[in-house]
Scaffold this active site. Structure first.
Site, PDB file in Angstrom:
ATOM      1  N   TRP A   1     -62.826  43.391 -85.812  1.00  6.27           N
ATOM      2  CA  TRP A   1     -63.989  42.497 -85.913  1.00  6.27           C
ATOM      3  C   TRP A   1     -63.898  41.337 -84.927  1.00  6.27           C
ATOM      4  O   TRP A   1     -64.729  40.439 -84.948  1.00  6.27           O
ATOM      5  CB  TRP A   1     -64.123  41.959 -87.337  1.00  6.27           C
ATOM      6  CG  TRP A   1     -63.063  40.958 -87.748  1.00  6.27           C
ATOM      7  CD1 TRP A   1     -61.762  40.913 -87.346  1.00  6.27           C
ATOM      8  CD2 TRP A   1     -63.230  39.851 -88.643  1.00  6.27           C
ATOM      9  NE1 TRP A   1     -61.095  39.867 -87.940  1.00  6.27           N
ATOM     10  CE2 TRP A   1     -61.983  39.197 -88.739  1.00  6.27           C
ATOM     11  CE3 TRP A   1     -64.309  39.358 -89.365  1.00  6.27           C
ATOM     12  CZ2 TRP A   1     -61.784  38.075 -89.536  1.00  6.27           C
ATOM     13  CZ3 TRP A   1     -64.111  38.236 -90.162  1.00  6.27           C
ATOM     14  CH2 TRP A   1     -62.861  37.603 -90.241  1.00  6.27           C
ATOM     15  N   ASP A   2     -62.897  41.380 -84.044  1.00  3.35           N
ATOM     16  CA  ASP A   2     -62.652  40.249 -83.150  1.00  3.35           C
ATOM     17  C   ASP A   2     -63.840  39.916 -82.261  1.00  3.35           C
ATOM     18  O   ASP A   2     -63.951  38.797 -81.753  1.00  3.35           O
ATOM     19  CB  ASP A   2     -61.409  40.515 -82.288  1.00  3.35           C
ATOM     20  CG  ASP A   2     -60.155  40.622 -83.132  1.00  3.35           C
ATOM     21  OD1 ASP A   2     -60.078  41.568 -83.926  1.00  3.35           O
ATOM     22  OD2 ASP A   2     -59.267  39.768 -82.998  1.00  3.35           O
TER      23      ASP A   2
ATOM     24  N   GLU B   1     -56.641  39.650 -96.118  1.00  2.00           N
ATOM     25  CA  GLU B   1     -55.736  40.783 -95.857  1.00  2.00           C
ATOM     26  C   GLU B   1     -54.464  40.779 -96.708  1.00  2.00           C
ATOM     27  O   GLU B   1     -53.859  41.828 -96.883  1.00  2.00           O
ATOM     28  CB  GLU B   1     -55.351  40.876 -94.375  1.00  2.00           C
ATOM     29  CG  GLU B   1     -56.502  41.272 -93.466  1.00  2.00           C
ATOM     30  CD  GLU B   1     -56.058  41.572 -92.062  1.00  2.00           C
ATOM     31  OE1 GLU B   1     -55.025  41.032 -91.620  1.00  2.00           O
ATOM     32  OE2 GLU B   1     -56.755  42.339 -91.381  1.00  2.00           O
TER      33      GLU B   1
ATOM     34  N   LYS C   1     -53.445  34.879 -96.181  1.00  3.88           N
ATOM     35  CA  LYS C   1     -52.917  35.014 -94.829  1.00  3.88           C
ATOM     36  C   LYS C   1     -53.708  34.161 -93.848  1.00  3.88           C
ATOM     37  O   LYS C   1     -53.155  33.541 -92.949  1.00  3.88           O
ATOM     38  CB  LYS C   1     -52.976  36.473 -94.400  1.00  3.88           C
ATOM     39  CG  LYS C   1     -52.566  36.739 -92.949  1.00  3.88           C
ATOM     40  CD  LYS C   1     -52.725  38.204 -92.608  1.00  3.88           C
ATOM     41  CE  LYS C   1     -52.392  38.489 -91.158  1.00  3.88           C
ATOM     42  NZ  LYS C   1     -52.610  39.908 -90.794  1.00  3.88           N
ATOM     43  N   GLN C   2     -55.034  34.167 -94.013  1.00  5.26           N
ATOM     44  CA  GLN C   2     -55.898  33.479 -93.067  1.00  5.26           C
ATOM     45  C   GLN C   2     -57.192  33.074 -93.770  1.00  5.26           C
ATOM     46  O   GLN C   2     -57.424  33.414 -94.925  1.00  5.26           O
ATOM     47  CB  GLN C   2     -56.213  34.398 -91.890  1.00  5.26           C
ATOM     48  CG  GLN C   2     -56.894  35.693 -92.280  1.00  5.26           C
ATOM     49  CD  GLN C   2     -57.030  36.649 -91.118  1.00  5.26           C
ATOM     50  OE1 GLN C   2     -57.279  36.256 -89.989  1.00  5.26           O
ATOM     51  NE2 GLN C   2     -56.834  37.938 -91.380  1.00  5.26           N
TER      52      GLN C   2
END
Length: 799
Positions: free
Chosen positions: A353-354, A492, A612-613
């Site tokens: 998805w970057d 994630e 995680k983010q």
């Protein structure tokens, strides 16, 4: 780093070599070569690699007793090899020299960002005081996407004699650049054939094993003084050896010019013959260098961004790598956005998805490239629809990881380097990738005014993604709302509930809110279409007025969970245990990959409120405060400034930042909130690759999303820039560390619009053109019209 356009490393450090190779990669949007020295092959220290956009191959491997299939971006034959040894008149023949040789006295690496030129300089000195200086100057041509070249100059000091030079073209390569993948099959090339033409050009042909992509390389090696080479041909490689006289007054120059073609090229040609033809026509190195510099100068004129100081230097590096991976040449390819660029083999070169972090920058500088990247997704729309049907769903279910075909390429197992165990990988349940694609389609249309694309290919994708979300939502009578269950969010870490036998989470806030947004935009787009186009699309989807009414209901009644006065990351997040963050930081120092730490301890991050983010906070990255408030209001929820600030604060303390995108998003959100500590996260986003903050990952490939996102942080984050049909909306926020900057952009036919920010002031310059006036809306209140050729300064509110 001695200037804003130069990236330098002084001294040779084997432990840093792979990081430097990634950051000094050269490319042109079609192929790239890592910044490895030409004297050595792949090993623990060095890893030369050349990768072409869209060249993938699938192999099977046995992992943990299971057969798994993985598709990889293929490491192509190595055109770099060049070695040399000295034979003084008064001494014996010396060793082959490399940076690892004991006689190395000086090493300097310099990357000229403005010109796209990489230079290695070395000095060797033996025990008798004889010295040899070596300078390699390398380009991957930005004007001709099939050419690269390297000029090597050797100078003798304190001796004379001969130097033996060997130039090779090596096809005996594999994908071995990521230690975690060492148990996987990495031999992607077969059918290698090599040879040398009568005029001395080396050639190599091969093809990928399962995708059957044919590859051809041709190398022309010349020396000055000119000598006749000795040729050695093997099945998978060829070499030419030159014995050249050298003295202090007579240096030796060796030039390697390479052409690379594949069967993916258009028009279709025989790759080896096409490479031979191209290398035969290639001009001398100095002429190539001149045209290469000119091509880069044109790129920089479209990508202007000026920020003072160290931040500006790093942003130039980030722009350089974005443009090398996704140049205007990319617009001619069937290629997506590889998350790690064309710089290494991490993530196997897959498309995630970057692009969500990359396209906002490209939309305003290289819209033709942005459109091509969206077209990559459209070409795989049929595969996404097939994946949805296979899962019992409707519409388009895009894969979390995509490669050549558009099928799901996410690995089924991943290795934890801490424990050495292979673990199930459930990240393919990140269905929100579809929302990212829909968001990119919509924002591209808003920024460019490309109605042809938005109402054509874009509408097909947007409506099919909306159709998927409408089908995935299930009405729950107990809560009186629609729910989306069994998915993963951007976090994630959390892939299941504690003790659950099946993966997946329910009502991920980011997933549900973006799904509602997608459906609302799809309905809006349907109303905009011409009647004939609307009827055509709805017939294709078998969607009628009643179905659209159902979509509208879902877009207004999707569930968003809350707990403790904040938005919940997912249903049940607030019931998870709190982690003792201080204890883990004291024990491990770096806890970015907390999931690996806990798994190695026999625990699981699924038990804790630890992300995680950025996950929920991604909503503040995608949407302005007004948009987000409106989205929640449409869903029947109140999201005021106080609740959003509390939500941001809550997750700030529960995120380990195991992704380079996390600090970018946190920096963006805090900047827009004018929150304390914003610069800390912005700075980490800037340093994520140059300082390799993830601890060894950058050497496997740069993080393209974080690099492009840092550019967009300045371009849109600090300015509040929103591009839409009613003009450019700007709402700058002060950030002391980056308070003065300027950039140019392309907006709906206006090319080279210049934006300048100074403390308390905003400058707008609109170039002379045949376009109509440009409207700027400042802070949502003041509307100013700029005719072509106008330049004005505006005072910012509160200045």
């Amino acid at each position: 780093m001695t200037s804003e356009w130069t990236w330098e490393y002084a001294g040779y450090d084997p432990k840093q070599q792979r990081l430097r190779e990634a950051l000094c990669t050269l490319g042109n949007g079609c192929f790239a070569t890592r910044g490895a020295v030409p004297e050595t092959g792949a090993g623990p220290v060095h890893y030369p690699g050349t990768y072409a956009a869209g060249v993938y191959n699938r192999l099977e491997s046995t992992v943990a007793g299971r057969r798994v299939s993985n598709e990889d971006m293929v490491n192509l034959p190595n055109w770099l090899p060049l070695r040399y040894r000295c034979h003084p008149d008064d001494g014996p023949l010396g060793d082959w020299l490399t940076p690892d040789h004991r006689t190395l006295r000086h090493f300097h690496l310099s990357l000229d960002l403005r010109a796209g030129v990489l230079t290695h300089r070395m000095l060797f000195q033996d025990g008798h005081g004889r010295r040899l200086t070596v300078t390699h100057t390398r380009i991957v041509h930005m004007g001709d996407p099939h050419l690269a070249a390297q000029r090597t100059t050797l100078r003798a000091h304190g001796w004379s004699g001969t130097v033996e030079v060997e130039s090779a073209l090596d096809g005996d390569v594999s994908n071995a650049g990521v230690d975690r993948y060492r148990d996987l099959n990495g031999h992607h090339l077969t059918g290698r054939h090599t040879g040398v033409t009568p005029d001395g050009a080396q050639w190599l042909s091969c093809h990928t094993i399962t995708s059957h992509i044919r590859v051809g390389l041709a190398v022309r090696t010349t020396t000055r003084p000119e000598v006749v080479p000795r040729t050695h041909i093997r099945e998978s490689s060829s070499a030419q050896a030159f014995t050249v006289p050298i003295s202090r007054s007579r240096p030796v120059t060796v030039v390697k010019t390479v052409a690379l073609h594949t069967s993916l090229d258009r028009p279709a040609e025989d790759p080896p013959q096409a490479a031979l033809n191209r290398v035969a026509r290639a001009p001398a190195f100095q002429q190539l260098l001149v045209s290469h510099r000119a091509a880069w100068a044109h790129l920089w004129s479209r990508a202007e961004l000026t920020v003072p100081g160290e931040a500006g230097r790093i942003l130039h590096l980030h722009m350089f790598h974005v443009l090398q991976t996704l140049s205007p040449h990319t617009a001619d390819l069937d290629a997506g956005v590889p998350a790690r660029g064309l710089h290494g083999e991490a993530y196997r070169g897959h498309v995630f998805w970057d692009e969500l972090f990359v396209l906002p920058y490209l939309n305003l500088h290289f819209p033709e490239v942005a459109r091509a990247l969206l077209t990559y997704r459209h070409r795989r729309l049929g595969e996404a629809c097939a994946a949805a049907r296979a899962a019992g769903q409707q519409g388009a279910m895009y894969p979390w990881q995509s490669g050549s075909e558009g099928r799901e390429e996410t690995q089924e197992l991943h290795m934890n380097p801490r424990s050495g165990r292979w673990m199930p990988d459930h990240s393919r349940l990140q269905r929100h990738v579809g929302s990212a694609i829909a968001h990119n389609v919509w924002r591209y249309g808003q920024a460019t005014g490309d109605i042809g694309f938005l109402h054509g290919q874009g509408a097909e994708m947007l409506l099919q993604i909306a159709r998927f979300w409408a089908g995935a939502a299930r009405y729950d009578t107990s809560v009186g709302r629609y729910r989306i269950c069994g998915v993963l969010g951007p976090d994630e870490y959390h892939d299941a509930y504690p003790g659950a036998t099946a993966p997946g989470l329910d009502d991920n806030a980011y997933t549900n809110v973006t799904a509602a947004w997608v459906i609302a935009r799809a309905l809006e787009l349907v109303d905009e279409l011409l009647p004939e186009r609307r009827e055509e699309l709805l017939d294709q989807l078998a969607v009628d007025a009643e179905v659209l009414e159902g979509w509208d209901d879902i877009s207004r009644r999707l569930r968003v969970p809350f707990h403790a006065g904040v938005v919940s990351q997912f249903e049940g997040y607030g019931e998870l245990a709190e982690l003792n963050w201080d204890a883990y930081r004291a024990r491990y120092v770096d806890i970015r990959r907390l999931d690996r730490i806990l798994e190695a301890e026999g625990d699981t991050v699924n038990r804790y409120q630890a992300s995680k983010q950025a996950d929920t906070l991604m909503l503040g990255y995608l949407f302005s405060p007004a948009e987000l408030t409106g989205l929640f209001a449409r869903l029947g929820y109140r999201l005021d400034d106080e609740l959003w600030r509390a939500t941001v604060e809550y997750y700030l303390h529960r995120t380990s930042h195991g992704s380079t995108l996390s600090s970018l998003v946190h920096g963006w959100v805090l900047t827009r909130l004018k929150g304390a500590g914003a610069w800390r996260y912005c700075e980490e986003a800037l340093l994520s690759d140059v300082a390799d903050v993830q601890g060894g990952t950058t050497g496997e490939g740069i993080h393209l999303g974080a690099m492009a996102g840092s550019l967009d942080l300045v371009q849109r984050g600090l300015t509040g820039l929103e591009a839409g049909p009613d003009g450019l909306r700007l709402d700058p926020v002060p950030l002391d560390e980056i308070s003065r900057f300027s950039f140019s952009l392309c907006y709906r036919g206006h090319e080279g619009v210049r934006v300048r920010i100074l403390p308390g002031r905003l400058g707008i310059g609109v170039p002379v053109s045949q376009q109509g006036p440009l409207t700027v809306v400042l802070a949502g209140e003041r509307r100013v019209t700029f005719p072509p050729g106008a330049q004005h300064w505006l005072r910012l509110p509160g200045a």
